[in-house]
Design a protein around this motif. Structure first.
Motif, short mmCIF file in Angstrom:
data_model
loop_
_atom_site.label_atom_id
_atom_site.label_comp_id
_atom_site.label_asym_id
_atom_site.label_seq_id
_atom_site.Cartn_x
_atom_site.Cartn_y
_atom_site.Cartn_z
N PHE A 8 0.86 -1.18 0.00
CA PHE A 8 0.00 0.00 0.00
C PHE A 8 0.90 1.23 0.00
O PHE A 8 1.81 1.32 0.80
CB PHE A 8 -0.88 0.04 1.24
N GLY A 10 1.07 5.48 0.11
CA GLY A 10 0.33 6.66 0.52
C GLY A 10 1.31 7.65 1.10
O GLY A 10 2.36 7.89 0.52
N SER A 14 3.13 5.82 5.80
CA SER A 14 2.07 4.83 5.73
C SER A 14 2.33 3.75 4.69
O SER A 14 1.51 2.91 4.48
CB SER A 14 0.73 5.50 5.42
N VAL A 53 -2.40 -2.60 9.82
CA VAL A 53 -1.66 -3.08 8.66
C VAL A 53 -2.51 -4.08 7.87
O VAL A 53 -2.60 -4.00 6.64
CB VAL A 53 -0.31 -3.70 9.06
N GLU A 55 -5.75 -4.23 7.72
CA GLU A 55 -6.79 -3.41 7.08
C GLU A 55 -6.22 -2.68 5.88
O GLU A 55 -6.81 -2.68 4.79
CB GLU A 55 -7.35 -2.42 8.10
N GLN A 56 -5.08 -2.04 6.06
CA GLN A 56 -4.46 -1.25 5.01
C GLN A 56 -4.15 -2.10 3.78
O GLN A 56 -4.31 -1.65 2.65
CB GLN A 56 -3.18 -0.62 5.56
N SER A 90 -7.75 3.13 9.24
CA SER A 90 -7.69 2.47 7.93
C SER A 90 -6.28 2.30 7.41
O SER A 90 -6.02 1.47 6.57
CB SER A 90 -8.48 3.29 6.90
N ARG A 91 -5.35 3.12 7.93
CA ARG A 91 -3.96 3.05 7.48
C ARG A 91 -3.05 3.60 8.57
O ARG A 91 -3.49 4.35 9.45
CB ARG A 91 -3.78 3.80 6.16
#
Length: 163
Positions: A8, A10, A14, A53, A55-56, A90-91
């Protein structure tokens, strides 16, 4: 072993990935700072951080957080960032960070994570702790709240055992 999971990207703090695990949702936890990947110290890696993590990376819920570089040792720096997550973010960028602790960690302390990799999982949100709150179910990439029309203590017990 040796599977590189979904990454992921971002904010600078993150960017997370799981490396050298058995599937895309397990492995050594690595975080990118700038253009450099490093590992996290398992001394600071909490269940709440692990939940974020998972979730992300869209990997369901936390199954386990093995210690002592369970998925092998990483390369590069061991980041001493201490993510202070509640578990419903969420992150990682949504968590507070306390950086550069005095505890020394080596790659022998690389954080590891095993997520359920299920299309659905359950979490509690908007509560006072990780053990109370509104029940939400993750299904096909989306969190939805459970309605209480037919909710009984039996369903509540199942959720508590799962969490």
């Amino acid at each position: 072993m040796g599977f590189n999971a979904l990454v992921f990207t971002g904010d600078w703090n993150s960017v997370a990935r799981l490396v050298d695990g058995d599937n895309r949702c397990s492995g050594r936890v690595e975080i990118q700072h700038g253009d450099q990947w490093g590992t996290l110290c398992d001394e600071y890696f909490s269940l709440e951080d692990a939940a974020v993590v998972c979730e992300q990376l869209q990997c369901g819920a936390v199954k386990a957080t093995p210690r002592d570089a369970y998925f092998g040792t990483g390369n590069g720096p061991v980041w001493k960032d201490n993510y202070i997550c509640l578990g419903n973010e969420s992150r990682l960028a949504d968590c507070q960070v306390s950086a550069w602790s005095r505890i020394s960690c080596s790659h022998g302390n690389d954080a590891s994570l095993i997520c359920t990799d299920e299309m659905w999982s359950v979490r509690l949100t908007e509560g006072g702790s990780r053990c109370d709150g509104q029940v939400e179910v993750y299904d096909n990439g989306r969190w939805s709240r459970i309605q209480d029309n037919f909710w009984t203590i039996n369903e509540a017990n199942v959720v508590c055992k799962q969490l």
